[in-house]
Design a protein around this motif. Structure first.
Motif, PDB file in Angstrom:
ATOM      1  N   THR A  72       4.587  10.024  14.866  1.00  0.00           N
ATOM      2  CA  THR A  72       4.148   9.398  13.613  1.00  0.00           C
ATOM      3  C   THR A  72       5.347   8.933  12.804  1.00  0.00           C
ATOM      4  N   THR A  76       5.956   4.706  12.138  1.00  0.00           N
ATOM      5  CA  THR A  76       5.921   4.267  10.739  1.00  0.00           C
ATOM      6  C   THR A  76       7.299   3.864  10.221  1.00  0.00           C
ATOM      7  N   SER A  78       9.902   5.679   9.814  1.00  0.00           N
ATOM      8  CA  SER A  78      10.325   6.665   8.816  1.00  0.00           C
ATOM      9  C   SER A  78      11.462   7.549   9.303  1.00  0.00           C
ATOM     10  N   ASN A 104       7.958   6.569   3.515  1.00  0.00           N
ATOM     11  CA  ASN A 104       8.813   6.834   4.677  1.00  0.00           C
ATOM     12  C   ASN A 104       9.570   8.143   4.507  1.00  0.00           C
ATOM     13  N   HIS A 233       8.933   0.319  18.603  1.00  0.00           N
ATOM     14  CA  HIS A 233       8.836   1.413  17.641  1.00  0.00           C
ATOM     15  C   HIS A 233      10.050   2.322  17.764  1.00  0.00           C
ATOM     16  N   GLU A 307       0.301   1.005  16.294  1.00  0.00           N
ATOM     17  CA  GLU A 307       0.887   2.289  15.933  1.00  0.00           C
ATOM     18  C   GLU A 307      -0.048   3.470  16.195  1.00  0.00           C
ATOM     19  N   TRP A 308      -1.317   3.350  15.804  1.00  0.00           N
ATOM     20  CA  TRP A 308      -2.226   4.492  15.932  1.00  0.00           C
ATOM     21  C   TRP A 308      -2.478   4.848  17.394  1.00  0.00           C
TER      22      TRP A 308
END
Length: 359
Positions: A72, A76, A78, A104, A233, A307-308
């Motif tokens: 995750t 994201t 982050s 983030n 990602h 992303e999910w």
């Protein structure tokens, strides 16, 4: 206008919930989690076999779960929400003035605080095993390795931040979690069995096949990290990426997944009418997990890695890995020694086996 100084950057407002920064709630959540664990102290100080099994199951869940929350963080962007380690910033351990968006920073800091919960469960399992009577050396060895692995995870996490999320360090961070899951599953299985010699309960060819699936399954995870390090990602827009051909690495990953699926289906066929029930169930669950994971993988590839779906795929990889390990352990069981001579032989075999594998 030319000659005028550029305006100073405006700091993003802190993300708040009920007039408190989100990181305050995250710390409170971690503290409450540790207090709940402390409230379960009787199951730790005077543990029963059932209590050890439940704590062992908790160890599996939290060590697999931290890999999912790490995904995750990555999808994201982050990963550098806290740009330092062990501090969040050069001036603070909490996300204040990070230079990143509040969400983030909150996601990355939340993942860091969850590490303390994972470590707390590992330490609790160690204490409960130490307090159990009769004390078992095999369980105590596994219970010692697990929190040490979690501490190693923290160190690798720091290296990941210092390397600005280099894909090699990100991959190592994830793979170490999967390695720590091995003694977690071994501990859970051994809690259900006495301390004694190992007896193979699987039909012919099943144990070698289940054993072979362990390195193939780990190779599948490694290939997945290469796909991740090549894909979009990276955990931060400025994170370095590997310059591999995406189609090629995805095909290698897919080929290994097909190999695991064929092995799982072969185990289902070989154990359908023979072998213990736990082995048949484990083989069926493994085949179902790999089929579901494959469907997720092809779907996310076709949709451009949303992303999910990436997070679900990481969750699926953890489930498949646990299913592979559980199937391997289900091919044999420890039995209580029936004589002093057999007890001595079992002790010698256990000492030799400990150096080679947790089972």
């Amino acid at each position: 206008m030319r000659g005028l100084p550029a305006p100073a950057p405006v700091a993003a407002p802190e993300l708040e919930l009920f007039s408190q920064p989100l990181w305050v709630w995250q710390i409170a959540f971690a503290v409450v989690g540790v207090l709940v664990l402390a409230a379960l102290a009787p199951t730790v100080w005077r543990p029963t076999t059932a209590a050890l099994r439940w704590w062992g199951l908790g160890n599996i869940v939290v060590n697999a779960g931290i890999a999912v929350t790490g995904a995750t963080v990555r999808v994201t962007s982050s990963g550098l929400g806290c740009s330092e380690w062990p501090r969040c910033t050069e001036e603070s351990f909490v996300p204040v003035g990070t230079g990143h968006s509040p969400i983030n920073a909150a996601i990355e800091f939340g993942n860091r605080t969850l590490t303390f919960l994972v470590l707390a469960v590992g330490v609790i399992v160690f204490i409960a095993t130490l307090r159990s009577r009769p004390r078992r050396r095999d369980l105590l060895t596994l219970a010692t390795v697990i929190p040490l692995g979690v501490l190693g995870q923290g160190v690798v996490g720091g290296i990941t931040v210092w390397s600005d999320l280099h894909p090699a360090s990100v991959a190592a961070h994830f793979l170490l979690s999967t390695v720590v899951v091995v003694p977690c599953v071994a501990y859970y299985v051994r809690c259900r069995e006495p301390e004694g010699p190992l007896r193979v309960t699987a039909p012919r060819w099943v144990r070698p096949l289940a054993t072979a699936l362990v390195p193939v399954g780990f190779a599948l995870l490694v290939a997945g990290t290469v796909v991740t390090g090549t894909g979009p990602h990276g955990g931060d827009p400025g994170a370095p990426r590997w310059d591999f051909d995406m189609v090629t690495v995805a095909r290698v990953h897919s080929a290994l997944a097909w190999l695991v699926l064929l092995g799982a289906l072969a185990l289902v066929v070989l154990t359908l009418r023979r072998g213990p029930k736990v082995l048949r169930t484990s083989a069926l669950l493994l085949a179902a997990a790999v089929l579901t994971q494959g469907a997720l993988g092809y779907t996310q590839y076709a949709l451009g890695l949303p992303e999910w779906l990436v997070v679900l795929h990481v969750l699926g990889s953890a489930v498949v890995w646990i299913a592979i390990l559980r199937t391997y352990f289900a091919t044999a069981e420890r039995v209580a020694p029936t004589s002093s001579a057999e007890a001595g032989a079992g002790t010698a075999a256990a000492a030799a086996g400990t150096a080679a594998a947790p089972r």
